[in-house]
Write a protein that holds these residues in place. Sequence first.
Motif, short mmCIF file in Angstrom:
data_model
loop_
_atom_site.label_atom_id
_atom_site.label_comp_id
_atom_site.label_asym_id
_atom_site.label_seq_id
_atom_site.Cartn_x
_atom_site.Cartn_y
_atom_site.Cartn_z
N SER A 1 1.05 -40.48 20.75
CA SER A 1 1.66 -40.84 19.27
C SER A 1 0.98 -41.93 18.52
CB SER A 1 3.15 -41.05 19.18
OG SER A 1 3.44 -42.37 20.24
N VAL A 2 0.65 -43.15 19.21
CA VAL A 2 -0.10 -44.22 18.53
C VAL A 2 -1.49 -43.74 18.26
CG1 VAL A 2 -1.00 -46.38 19.27
CG2 VAL A 2 1.20 -45.90 19.97
N ILE A 3 -2.28 -42.88 19.20
CA ILE A 3 -3.59 -42.31 18.52
C ILE A 3 -3.25 -41.46 17.25
CG2 ILE A 3 -5.33 -40.47 19.17
CD1 ILE A 3 -4.75 -41.51 22.19
N GLY A 4 -2.21 -40.59 17.42
CA GLY A 4 -1.74 -39.77 16.09
C GLY A 4 -1.69 -41.00 14.92
N LEU B 1 2.91 -51.53 14.60
CA LEU B 1 3.97 -50.54 14.00
C LEU B 1 4.91 -51.26 13.26
CD1 LEU B 1 4.48 -48.05 17.01
CD2 LEU B 1 3.52 -47.61 14.63
N VAL B 2 5.29 -52.60 13.72
CA VAL B 2 6.27 -53.52 12.82
C VAL B 2 5.48 -53.92 11.79
CG1 VAL B 2 7.48 -55.63 13.01
CG2 VAL B 2 7.29 -54.32 15.11
N ALA B 3 4.46 -54.31 11.76
CA ALA B 3 3.57 -54.76 10.51
C ALA B 3 3.53 -53.49 9.42
CB ALA B 3 2.13 -55.23 10.83
N SER B 4 3.38 -52.43 10.04
CA SER B 4 3.34 -51.13 9.10
C SER B 4 4.72 -50.94 8.57
CB SER B 4 2.80 -50.19 9.84
OG SER B 4 1.42 -49.93 9.97
N LEU B 5 5.79 -51.18 9.24
CA LEU B 5 7.25 -51.12 8.64
C LEU B 5 7.43 -52.11 7.72
CD1 LEU B 5 9.30 -50.42 11.79
CD2 LEU B 5 8.66 -48.72 10.06
N VAL B 6 6.67 -53.08 7.37
CA VAL B 6 6.91 -54.26 6.46
C VAL B 6 6.08 -53.58 5.20
CG1 VAL B 6 6.46 -56.54 5.68
CG2 VAL B 6 7.35 -56.10 7.91
N GLU C 1 2.34 -39.47 1.15
CA GLU C 1 1.35 -39.65 2.47
C GLU C 1 1.70 -40.97 3.20
OE1 GLU C 1 -1.73 -37.99 4.89
OE2 GLU C 1 -2.10 -37.71 2.63
N THR C 2 1.75 -42.01 2.10
CA THR C 2 2.23 -43.29 2.66
C THR C 2 3.72 -43.18 3.07
OG1 THR C 2 0.69 -44.37 0.69
CG2 THR C 2 2.52 -45.73 2.15
N ARG C 3 4.45 -42.35 2.72
CA ARG C 3 5.83 -42.30 3.23
C ARG C 3 5.66 -41.69 4.69
NH1 ARG C 3 7.33 -40.60 -1.84
NH2 ARG C 3 7.61 -38.43 -1.14
N ILE C 4 4.90 -41.07 4.82
CA ILE C 4 4.47 -40.36 6.30
C ILE C 4 4.06 -41.48 7.14
CG2 ILE C 4 2.97 -38.80 7.26
CD1 ILE C 4 5.01 -37.24 6.31
N CYS C 5 3.37 -42.40 6.76
CA CYS C 5 3.15 -43.21 7.58
C CYS C 5 4.31 -44.18 7.78
CB CYS C 5 2.17 -44.27 6.80
SG CYS C 5 1.45 -45.52 7.88
N VAL C 6 5.23 -44.55 7.05
CA VAL C 6 6.60 -45.17 7.16
C VAL C 6 7.26 -44.42 8.25
CG1 VAL C 6 8.54 -46.00 6.33
CG2 VAL C 6 6.34 -46.30 5.00
N LEU C 7 7.61 -43.11 8.08
CA LEU C 7 8.21 -42.40 8.95
C LEU C 7 7.48 -42.00 10.42
CD1 LEU C 7 9.28 -39.32 6.74
CD2 LEU C 7 10.55 -41.51 7.24
N LEU C 8 6.29 -42.12 10.22
CA LEU C 8 5.42 -42.08 11.57
C LEU C 8 5.56 -43.60 12.36
CD1 LEU C 8 2.10 -40.48 11.53
CD2 LEU C 8 2.47 -42.37 13.02
N SER C 9 5.62 -44.71 11.50
CA SER C 9 5.81 -46.08 12.19
C SER C 9 7.01 -45.99 12.85
CB SER C 9 5.76 -47.05 11.45
OG SER C 9 4.28 -46.87 10.29
N VAL C 10 8.14 -45.51 12.29
CA VAL C 10 9.82 -45.45 12.84
C VAL C 10 9.73 -44.63 13.99
CG1 VAL C 10 11.98 -44.82 12.35
CG2 VAL C 10 10.72 -46.08 10.63
N VAL D 1 7.98 -34.86 15.96
CA VAL D 1 8.88 -35.33 14.46
C VAL D 1 7.67 -35.70 13.42
CG1 VAL D 1 10.15 -37.03 13.53
CG2 VAL D 1 10.65 -36.19 15.86
N ILE D 2 6.62 -36.45 13.72
CA ILE D 2 5.75 -36.58 12.69
C ILE D 2 5.06 -35.26 12.10
CG2 ILE D 2 3.17 -37.56 12.39
CD1 ILE D 2 4.15 -39.61 14.88
#
Length: 254
Positions: free
Chosen positions: A46-49, A124-129, A156-165, A189-190
């Motif tokens: 998931s982190v590689i993804g 991931l925490v940084a991305s959630l901010v 696409e950016t929202r996907i990054c948020v959901l992906l981070s979560v 899920v991603i």
Amino acid sequence: MSAQPGAETTERLTRRGLRLAKFTVAYNVVEGVVAIAAGVAAGLVSVIGFGIDSGIESISAVLVGLRLSARLRHGQADERKELITLRLVAITFFLLAGYVTVEGVRSLVVGATPESSPVAIGLLVASLVVMPLLAEAKRRVGVALADPLILADAAETRICVLLSVSTLVGLVVFALTGAGWVDAVAGFVIAAFAIHEGREAWEGELAHDHGHDEHDHEHDHDHDHDHDHDHDHDEHDHNDHDHDGDQRKAAVDG
């Protein structure tokens, strides 16, 4: 329908959209490199993804940035080229979905056990901010311009948020329980989110969805205005009727 912004406002919003696209590229290049390195070191699919998604998001932002730059140079949008660009952005969603699905299935079949990664969790925490703020800024520009291309980039950016979560939840659950399959499920899920947003971008429905509520509000306002106008018209007719009656009564009394 809402009034389109004037030429000066359009240029200002377009320049803002271009700045956001440039920031997206810069941030995601760094994010992607760190995520892929951490994911490979820990064997976390998931982190590689997530890191690959950062690269895909950078490609999307580059495509959007090129079109916005072209608009500023030529003073207008080339609808044919922008439709092609929107389709290319949609394809990046599908590529992401395909990758994380294949890798998730592979990890389940092989039974690979990932390792914990404090670096990945911190990233991931940084991305959630950062990412929710960036996505909202893009969405506002896209809505103001009724621009499906910028709205697709915001998606696409929202996907990054959901992906981070989802990725962060997967890592935390894995760290607490040691269940390796959670990482693959987070990847699925991603993929589901990416396919949904990719279809909307491909069909050009993003602008329609974001503009729908505003259009409905304006429609209701127009309806209320018409209702008030009809009400005023009825009162005017009623007053005329009373005035005619008074005139007839005066004639009879005379």
